[in-house]
Design a protein around this motif. Sequence first.
Motif, PDB file in Angstrom:
ATOM      1  N   ALA A  12       0.817  -1.219   0.000  1.00 36.63           N
ATOM      2  CA  ALA A  12       0.000   0.000   0.000  1.00 36.63           C
ATOM      3  C   ALA A  12       0.848   1.265   0.000  1.00 36.63           C
ATOM      4  O   ALA A  12       0.398   2.321  -0.458  1.00 36.63           O
ATOM      5  CB  ALA A  12      -0.930   0.001   1.208  1.00 36.63           C
ATOM      6  N   ALA A  13       2.065   1.195   0.517  1.00 37.28           N
ATOM      7  CA  ALA A  13       2.911   2.391   0.580  1.00 37.28           C
ATOM      8  C   ALA A  13       3.509   2.766  -0.768  1.00 37.28           C
ATOM      9  O   ALA A  13       3.990   3.893  -0.942  1.00 37.28           O
ATOM     10  CB  ALA A  13       4.035   2.180   1.600  1.00 37.28           C
ATOM     11  N   ILE A  14       3.472   1.851  -1.726  1.00 38.30           N
ATOM     12  CA  ILE A  14       4.143   2.088  -3.008  1.00 38.30           C
ATOM     13  C   ILE A  14       3.570   3.303  -3.726  1.00 38.30           C
ATOM     14  O   ILE A  14       4.295   4.100  -4.320  1.00 38.30           O
ATOM     15  CB  ILE A  14       4.043   0.828  -3.891  1.00 38.30           C
ATOM     16  N   GLY A  15       2.263   3.491  -3.675  1.00 36.93           N
ATOM     17  CA  GLY A  15       1.640   4.590  -4.402  1.00 36.93           C
ATOM     18  C   GLY A  15       1.535   5.886  -3.635  1.00 36.93           C
ATOM     19  O   GLY A  15       0.940   6.848  -4.138  1.00 36.93           O
ATOM     20  N   GLN A  16       2.095   5.958  -2.435  1.00 34.00           N
ATOM     21  CA  GLN A  16       1.957   7.155  -1.604  1.00 34.00           C
ATOM     22  C   GLN A  16       2.967   8.227  -2.001  1.00 34.00           C
ATOM     23  O   GLN A  16       4.139   7.937  -2.231  1.00 34.00           O
ATOM     24  CB  GLN A  16       2.154   6.806  -0.125  1.00 34.00           C
ATOM     25  N   THR A  17       2.499   9.468  -2.048  1.00 34.40           N
ATOM     26  CA  THR A  17       3.395  10.596  -2.304  1.00 34.40           C
ATOM     27  C   THR A  17       3.538  11.485  -1.065  1.00 34.40           C
ATOM     28  O   THR A  17       4.474  12.272  -0.978  1.00 34.40           O
ATOM     29  CB  THR A  17       2.888  11.452  -3.484  1.00 34.40           C
ATOM     30  N   ASN A  18       2.596  11.390  -0.135  1.00 36.25           N
ATOM     31  CA  ASN A  18       2.695  12.118   1.124  1.00 36.25           C
ATOM     32  C   ASN A  18       3.582  11.321   2.071  1.00 36.25           C
ATOM     33  O   ASN A  18       3.288  10.167   2.377  1.00 36.25           O
ATOM     34  CB  ASN A  18       1.305  12.314   1.735  1.00 36.25           C
ATOM     35  N   ILE A  19       4.663  11.915   2.530  1.00 33.60           N
ATOM     36  CA  ILE A  19       5.651  11.162   3.294  1.00 33.60           C
ATOM     37  C   ILE A  19       5.103  10.698   4.646  1.00 33.60           C
ATOM     38  O   ILE A  19       5.502   9.656   5.163  1.00 33.60           O
ATOM     39  CB  ILE A  19       6.947  11.987   3.473  1.00 33.60           C
ATOM     40  N   LYS A  20       4.143  11.433   5.209  1.00 38.38           N
ATOM     41  CA  LYS A  20       3.565  10.998   6.485  1.00 38.38           C
ATOM     42  C   LYS A  20       2.665   9.784   6.282  1.00 38.38           C
ATOM     43  O   LYS A  20       2.669   8.859   7.108  1.00 38.38           O
ATOM     44  CB  LYS A  20       2.796  12.151   7.135  1.00 38.38           C
ATOM     45  N   ARG A  21       1.900   9.753   5.204  1.00 39.29           N
ATOM     46  CA  ARG A  21       1.097   8.562   4.906  1.00 39.29           C
ATOM     47  C   ARG A  21       2.003   7.384   4.570  1.00 39.29           C
ATOM     48  O   ARG A  21       1.718   6.238   4.933  1.00 39.29           O
ATOM     49  CB  ARG A  21       0.129   8.830   3.753  1.00 39.29           C
ATOM     50  N   LEU A  22       3.092   7.676   3.863  1.00 44.00           N
ATOM     51  CA  LEU A  22       4.045   6.615   3.540  1.00 44.00           C
ATOM     52  C   LEU A  22       4.612   6.003   4.817  1.00 44.00           C
ATOM     53  O   LEU A  22       4.714   4.776   4.939  1.00 44.00           O
ATOM     54  CB  LEU A  22       5.158   7.194   2.669  1.00 44.00           C
ATOM     55  N   MET A  23       4.953   6.844   5.790  1.00 44.14           N
ATOM     56  CA  MET A  23       5.482   6.343   7.052  1.00 44.14           C
ATOM     57  C   MET A  23       4.418   5.594   7.854  1.00 44.14           C
ATOM     58  O   MET A  23       4.729   4.712   8.649  1.00 44.14           O
ATOM     59  CB  MET A  23       6.055   7.494   7.873  1.00 44.14           C
ATOM     60  N   ALA A  24       3.149   5.949   7.640  1.00 37.99           N
ATOM     61  CA  ALA A  24       2.065   5.222   8.302  1.00 37.99           C
ATOM     62  C   ALA A  24       2.016   3.783   7.808  1.00 37.99           C
ATOM     63  O   ALA A  24       1.936   2.826   8.603  1.00 37.99           O
ATOM     64  CB  ALA A  24       0.732   5.918   8.050  1.00 37.99           C
ATOM     65  N   TYR A  25       2.060   3.611   6.494  1.00 36.53           N
ATOM     66  CA  TYR A  25       2.061   2.247   5.948  1.00 36.53           C
ATOM     67  C   TYR A  25       3.360   1.529   6.289  1.00 36.53           C
ATOM     68  O   TYR A  25       3.371   0.307   6.490  1.00 36.53           O
ATOM     69  CB  TYR A  25       1.837   2.290   4.436  1.00 36.53           C
ATOM     70  N   SER A  26       4.451   2.288   6.351  1.00 39.50           N
ATOM     71  CA  SER A  26       5.712   1.696   6.784  1.00 39.50           C
ATOM     72  C   SER A  26       5.589   1.149   8.210  1.00 39.50           C
ATOM     73  O   SER A  26       6.087   0.063   8.515  1.00 39.50           O
ATOM     74  CB  SER A  26       6.825   2.745   6.718  1.00 39.50           C
ATOM     75  N   SER A  27       4.908   1.895   9.089  1.00 40.29           N
ATOM     76  CA  SER A  27       4.745   1.439  10.474  1.00 40.29           C
ATOM     77  C   SER A  27       3.912   0.165  10.537  1.00 40.29           C
ATOM     78  O   SER A  27       4.168  -0.712  11.363  1.00 40.29           O
ATOM     79  CB  SER A  27       4.099   2.533  11.322  1.00 40.29           C
ATOM     80  N   ILE A  28       2.896   0.056   9.666  1.00 36.83           N
ATOM     81  CA  ILE A  28       2.088  -1.168   9.620  1.00 36.83           C
ATOM     82  C   ILE A  28       2.971  -2.362   9.262  1.00 36.83           C
ATOM     83  O   ILE A  28       2.893  -3.428   9.888  1.00 36.83           O
ATOM     84  CB  ILE A  28       0.945  -1.014   8.603  1.00 36.83           C
ATOM     85  N   ALA A  29       3.825  -2.180   8.254  1.00 32.62           N
ATOM     86  CA  ALA A  29       4.724  -3.264   7.841  1.00 32.62           C
ATOM     87  C   ALA A  29       5.707  -3.602   8.952  1.00 32.62           C
ATOM     88  O   ALA A  29       5.985  -4.792   9.218  1.00 32.62           O
ATOM     89  CB  ALA A  29       5.472  -2.865   6.568  1.00 32.62           C
ATOM     90  N   HIS A  30       6.245  -2.593   9.621  1.00 33.78           N
ATOM     91  CA  HIS A  30       7.225  -2.853  10.679  1.00 33.78           C
ATOM     92  C   HIS A  30       6.587  -3.517  11.893  1.00 33.78           C
ATOM     93  O   HIS A  30       7.215  -4.365  12.541  1.00 33.78           O
ATOM     94  CB  HIS A  30       7.914  -1.551  11.080  1.00 33.78           C
ATOM     95  N   MET A  31       5.355  -3.145  12.221  1.00 36.49           N
ATOM     96  CA  MET A  31       4.684  -3.826  13.331  1.00 36.49           C
ATOM     97  C   MET A  31       4.419  -5.288  12.982  1.00 36.49           C
ATOM     98  O   MET A  31       4.477  -6.169  13.846  1.00 36.49           O
ATOM     99  CB  MET A  31       3.371  -3.121  13.670  1.00 36.49           C
ATOM    100  N   GLY A  32       4.147  -5.542  11.712  1.00 43.77           N
ATOM    101  CA  GLY A  32       4.009  -6.932  11.280  1.00 43.77           C
ATOM    102  C   GLY A  32       5.299  -7.705  11.469  1.00 43.77           C
ATOM    103  O   GLY A  32       5.293  -8.855  11.920  1.00 43.77           O
ATOM    104  N   SER A  33       6.419  -7.071  11.156  1.00 43.08           N
ATOM    105  CA  SER A  33       7.717  -7.725  11.348  1.00 43.08           C
ATOM    106  C   SER A  33       7.985  -7.983  12.831  1.00 43.08           C
ATOM    107  O   SER A  33       8.454  -9.051  13.209  1.00 43.08           O
ATOM    108  CB  SER A  33       8.832  -6.851  10.767  1.00 43.08           C
ATOM    109  N   ALA A  34       7.677  -6.989  13.673  1.00 41.34           N
ATOM    110  CA  ALA A  34       7.897  -7.162  15.109  1.00 41.34           C
ATOM    111  C   ALA A  34       7.039  -8.296  15.666  1.00 41.34           C
ATOM    112  O   ALA A  34       7.473  -9.035  16.558  1.00 41.34           O
ATOM    113  CB  ALA A  34       7.597  -5.854  15.840  1.00 41.34           C
ATOM    114  N   LEU A  35       5.820  -8.439  15.136  1.00 37.00           N
ATOM    115  CA  LEU A  35       4.924  -9.485  15.625  1.00 37.00           C
ATOM    116  C   LEU A  35       5.429 -10.884  15.297  1.00 37.00           C
ATOM    117  O   LEU A  35       4.966 -11.865  15.891  1.00 37.00           O
ATOM    118  CB  LEU A  35       3.521  -9.282  15.057  1.00 37.00           C
TER     119      LEU A  35
END
Length: 492
Positions: free
Chosen positions: A300-323
């Motif tokens: 989902a982060a691939i199509g983002q141009t707003n860096i804050k939204r991009l970091m939001a999807y990045s956080s989702i992916a990173h929380m998945g990794s932590a889990l």
Amino acid sequence: MMLAANMFVGPAIDWFKISPLLVMLGGVLLLILAGSLTPQWKQGAYGVVGALTAAGSAVCTAMLWRDLGEGNPSSLLANALLFSKFSLFATFSVAVATLLAILVTSGFLVREGEDGPEVFALILSAAIGGMVMVQANDLIVMFLGLETLSLAFYLLTASSRGRSASGEAGLKYFVLGALSSGLLLYGASLVYGYSGTTLFSGIIAAAGDEHASLGLLFGLVFMISGLAFKVSAVPFHMWTPDVYEGSPTPVTAFFATAPKMAAMGLFARLMHDAFGGITGDWGQVIALISALSMFLGAIAAIGQTNIKRLMAYSSIAHMGSALMGLAAGTQFGVQALLIYMAIYITMNVGTFAFILSMEKDGAPVTDIRALNLFAKAEPGRALAMLVLLFSLAGVPPLVGFFGKFYVLRAAYDAGLAWLAIAGVIASVIGAFYYLRIVYYMYFGEEGEGLQANRSPVLWLFLMGSAVAMVVGVVNLFGLEGAAAAAAATLVP
């Protein structure tokens, strides 16, 4: 008379052990009193009070860690709180993340002309809630800590009164947060009904060592759903992009650090202290949530141009990794989880310091295309951001790679090879949007560049975080040993 008096005498309170919470509470009270009873302080004074409070809480936690030594975990306040190296590790992380968030927020509010005690009091209140969450030894106390943190964040999200997007984000977060709290509370009521207690120690005894009753499992699923919302895990992630984008950027930076550690610490505490005997039942659910979060966040982060939204999807992916570490259900899995979260917080501090410095004509900029040829005008900042982005992507030999390596190894060692493979694939996909920012900074089209904010605090956080990602490869600053000691108190 003596009998009546003794009825109100409870066990002695160890004030030293709850000193981090007391320091935070004192800071909140001081800020509220200063804001209501005294004339307006000089600009930045409220931030100084908040920073000193958070720093004092971190120092108290460090002293408690040293004082605990090799001692066993002990309960406090009639078993309401558990004092252990795991809870101290998470408490220290929350306190440090709060300190960094206050330092960043103070400069932002002074610059925007909105300096006041309210925001700092709310940040410290959220930190108190996070600390109670990771120390909770009872379902009721757990819920109180969680709601203290959540209520503070609802207000922080909507704190930028001049921006409609902030109010909209606050309302969305409040509505969805109330839903998640309802799920968690309903699950807790089911667990209490089938176990007959709210204490974690009583629940683990009622759950048994193999398979819990159907009622307990239903309650556990509802509680996992509520906690998955707090850590931005799929399928309860829908609030994250809007809240990250709509919140004031310093609040977004705080979102990405302290509450994530608090929620993940509570997640681990609940799973192992209350349901540690049935890891086979909940491990499968968390493994599925982990895999879905990693792939959705990466794609989902691939199509983002707003860096804050991009970091939001990045956080989702990173929380998945932590889990992945939690899904392993082992002591090494918890150690990997703590290492990953500590590294993630460090990376986010530097990344959001960079985002806060993105300005044009004095106004904040969040479009990543505005970074075209940024390296030409600001080579030092661009290089630091490149290091952080590569570390977020898990590129070796940076510290971010070791965070991913630990959780992947934990999943593989626990027999979850499919999850480890999924984690590798998701990391490769996610690397695209990090590298796209690097491409803009170094090879973008010629155009009007940004005027980076010259705040020395933002520069220090950006450079310090980037240097940590390089220098930390030597021994992870001793993080491995501390995380191992903390994990050993949670999973014998």
